[in-house]
Design an enzyme around this catalytic site. Structure first.
Site, PDB file in Angstrom:
ATOM      1  N   ILE A   1       5.796  -3.190  -7.381  1.00  0.00           N
ATOM      2  CA  ILE A   1       5.159  -1.812  -7.745  1.00  0.00           C
ATOM      3  C   ILE A   1       5.660  -0.980  -6.810  1.00  0.00           C
ATOM      4  CG2 ILE A   1       2.772  -1.251  -7.709  1.00  0.00           C
ATOM      5  CD1 ILE A   1       1.540  -3.826  -8.194  1.00  0.00           C
ATOM      6  N   ARG A   2       6.334  -0.063  -7.365  1.00  0.00           N
ATOM      7  CA  ARG A   2       6.845   1.386  -6.477  1.00  0.00           C
ATOM      8  C   ARG A   2       7.528   0.395  -5.244  1.00  0.00           C
ATOM      9  NH1 ARG A   2       2.584   5.558  -4.905  1.00  0.00           N
ATOM     10  NH2 ARG A   2       4.469   6.487  -4.122  1.00  0.00           N
TER      11      ARG A   2
ATOM     12  N   GLY B   1       0.813  -1.283   0.000  1.00  0.00           N
ATOM     13  CA  GLY B   1       0.123  -0.092   0.082  1.00  0.00           C
ATOM     14  C   GLY B   1       0.920   1.186  -0.080  1.00  0.00           C
ATOM     15  N   GLU B   2       0.739   2.185   0.823  1.00  0.00           N
ATOM     16  CA  GLU B   2       1.533   3.488   0.986  1.00  0.00           C
ATOM     17  C   GLU B   2       1.908   3.323   2.457  1.00  0.00           C
ATOM     18  OE1 GLU B   2       3.470   6.575   0.317  1.00  0.00           O
ATOM     19  OE2 GLU B   2       2.137   6.702   2.032  1.00  0.00           O
ATOM     20  N   SER B   3       3.281   3.381   2.658  1.00  0.00           N
ATOM     21  CA  SER B   3       3.785   3.405   3.902  1.00  0.00           C
ATOM     22  C   SER B   3       3.544   4.377   5.036  1.00  0.00           C
ATOM     23  CB  SER B   3       5.211   3.069   3.822  1.00  0.00           C
ATOM     24  OG  SER B   3       5.847   3.941   3.457  1.00  0.00           O
TER      25      SER B   3
ATOM     26  N   ARG C   1      12.688   3.819   0.095  1.00  0.00           N
ATOM     27  CA  ARG C   1      11.277   3.617  -0.386  1.00  0.00           C
ATOM     28  C   ARG C   1      11.255   3.942  -1.695  1.00  0.00           C
ATOM     29  NH1 ARG C   1       8.339   7.822   0.753  1.00  0.00           N
ATOM     30  NH2 ARG C   1       6.338   6.706   0.497  1.00  0.00           N
TER      31      ARG C   1
ATOM     32  N   CYS D   1       6.156  -5.260   0.604  1.00  0.00           N
ATOM     33  CA  CYS D   1       6.480  -3.950  -0.161  1.00  0.00           C
ATOM     34  C   CYS D   1       6.332  -2.679   1.010  1.00  0.00           C
ATOM     35  CB  CYS D   1       5.220  -3.671  -1.378  1.00  0.00           C
ATOM     36  SG  CYS D   1       5.657  -2.309  -2.209  1.00  0.00           S
TER      37      CYS D   1
ATOM     38  N   GLU E   1       1.020 -11.798  -3.400  1.00  0.00           N
ATOM     39  CA  GLU E   1      -0.390 -11.908  -3.274  1.00  0.00           C
ATOM     40  C   GLU E   1      -0.994 -11.625  -4.537  1.00  0.00           C
ATOM     41  OE1 GLU E   1       0.376  -7.674  -2.403  1.00  0.00           O
ATOM     42  OE2 GLU E   1       1.349  -9.552  -2.006  1.00  0.00           O
TER      43      GLU E   1
ATOM     44  N   HIS F   1       5.037  -8.550  -4.410  1.00  0.00           N
ATOM     45  CA  HIS F   1       3.842  -8.724  -3.906  1.00  0.00           C
ATOM     46  C   HIS F   1       3.297 -10.263  -4.273  1.00  0.00           C
ATOM     47  CE1 HIS F   1       2.328  -4.542  -3.199  1.00  0.00           C
ATOM     48  NE2 HIS F   1       3.061  -4.172  -3.902  1.00  0.00           N
TER      49      HIS F   1
END
Length: 207
Positions: free
Chosen positions: A138-139, A51-53, A112, A83, A185, A183
């Site tokens: 992903i990022r 997600g977004e840390s 990051r 991630c 998942e 990821h």
């Protein structure tokens, strides 16, 4: 007497929660989303999703989950982060916000968005502890440094196409804490989740 399956939570504040729940459900465990402090005591382990840390860090504080979860992980509670989850489990973060809070548990330094922006997301095959696995980034972060306590499980293959990412550490384990920059998942391959489930089962057997 057959032992009850482990109960593994997925931190459900932000990120790809449902995908982790589906993957865990295929690993013969009871998987449930977690948003409240009192739910932590019902778990044998927890997944911190991608997600977004920085957003997840703020939500951990807002939901009063940060300190209880940090204390449990420090005491040996099994945790797996993918991630953004890897970022939150790291003790040191480069290029993070000054107000970002860490859960800790991994004596590593991560960077990051090390692989670049969303458009720089990519896929590659990795050797993960002796097994070939397809990984989606992903990022994603990467690990820049590890302590002697940390086991490196996977690095990006050294190829011309890999560029600056070649040889970078993207999967680690320290005690009951596991983390991947990618990821699993999202690929339908449950081997990383099964590795974590085995860690959780080993932890419960020790109690």
């Amino acid at each position: 007497m057959v032992a009850a399956p482990p109960v593994i939570g997925v931190l459900a504040l932000q990120g790809d929660v449902q995908e982790h729940l589906v993957s865990l459900a295929k690993c013969d465990v009871t998987a449930r989303p977690v948003r409240r402090v009192e739910e932590l005591d019902e778990l044998d382990g927890i997944v911190i999703p991608g997600g977004e840390s920085t957003t997840m860090s703020k939500l951990l504080v807002n939901f009063e989950l940060l300190e209880p979860l940090r204390a449990k992980i420090k005491a040996g509670f099994p945790a797996y982060g993918s991630c953004a989850g890897m970022i939150l489990l790291a003790e040191t973060v480069l290029d993070g916000r000054d107000d970002q809070e860490q859960l800790g548990g991994l004596q590593v330094t991560v960077r990051r968005n090390a692989f670049g922006r969303q458009i720089d997301s990519f896929e590659t095959d990795l050797d993960l502890a002796g097994e070939s696995i397809h990984a989606v980034f992903i990022r994603a972060p990467w690990v820049e440094a590890v302590s002697d306590e940390v086991e490196v499980l996977a690095t990006v293959p050294v190829t011309a196409e890999a560029g600056d990412a070649a040889g970078r550490i993207v999967a680690v384990r320290q005690g009951n804490v596991l983390a991947t920059a990618f990821h699993p998942e999202l690929t339908g391959d449950e081997r990383v989740h099964r590795l974590f489930v085995d860690m959780v089962r080993g932890s419960t057997e020790e109690k």
